[in-house]
Write a protein that holds these residues in place. Structure first.
Motif, PDB file in Angstrom:
ATOM      1  N   SER A   1       0.814  -1.214   0.000  1.00 18.67           N
ATOM      2  CA  SER A   1       0.000   0.000   0.000  1.00 18.67           C
ATOM      3  C   SER A   1       0.852   1.271   0.000  1.00 18.67           C
TER       4      SER A   1
ATOM      5  N   TYR B   1      -3.963  -2.565  -1.818  1.00 20.73           N
ATOM      6  CA  TYR B   1      -3.545  -1.192  -2.113  1.00 20.73           C
ATOM      7  C   TYR B   1      -4.665  -0.207  -1.818  1.00 20.73           C
ATOM      8  N   LYS B   2      -4.459   0.565  -0.776  1.00 15.68           N
ATOM      9  CA  LYS B   2      -5.412   1.600  -0.358  1.00 15.68           C
ATOM     10  C   LYS B   2      -4.636   2.894  -0.226  1.00 15.68           C
TER      11      LYS B   2
END
Length: 168
Positions: free
Chosen positions: A34, A162-163
């Protein structure tokens, strides 16, 4: 082309491709953690675009599978750039970016595997090719299958993990 010999164009294309692949792997693993990495992401996208574009500098008489991959990759990269820079990864654009960018990286690695089997004598012996056909046989198929599974698993992982906090 541009006053360069075919060997010079080939060298430039290969160097650009390798930079794109290395940067792409770092970006891929960053997505899994991320991490946005805007500078390296820009390098990955730029050099991947250049990889596909410089592939069209080689002389050809007919449309080949490599050209089709290049065209598809350029379209995917345009969508990835739109998702990242235009839409700032908002909403559905986050997974759109991940998928289009990772498929573009996969295409580069797919071609790297083909070229490796064509140019590295030890690999060529395992999967002989009769030009203009690409390498074939069980060893080549297994290697390409492993590469495909690797990219599918890591792309799904990036999609889930993935943020981005913010991507400028």
């Amino acid at each position: 082309m541009f006053g360069l010999s075919l060997s010079a164009i080939t060298l430039i294309h290969v160097v650009i491709s390798l930079i794109a692949i290395v940067a792409g792997f770092v970006v891929m693993f960053g997505l899994l953690g991320s991490k946005s990495m805007p500078g390296l992401t820009a390098i990955f996208l730029l050099f991947t675009i250049l990889t596909s574009a410089t592939g069209f500098l080689f002389p050809f008489k007919e449309l080949l599978p490599s050209h089709i991959i290049g065209i598809i990759s350029l379209v995917l990269l345009a969508v990835a750039c739109l998702a990242l820079y235009g839409m700032k990864l908002s909403g559905v654009w986050r997974p759109v970016y991940i998928v289009t960018a990772m498929i573009s990286l996969y295409f580069n690695v797919f071609v790297l595997v083909i070229q490796s089997f064509l140019k590295v004598p030890a690999l060529a012996a395992l999967a002989p090719a009769v030009p203009p056909a690409p390498p074939s046989g069980p060893v080549f198929a297994v290697v390409q299958g492993i590469v495909l599974v690797f990219f599918v698993v890591l792309t799904i992982g990036a999609w889930r993990r993935y943020k981005p906090m913010a991507f400028a």
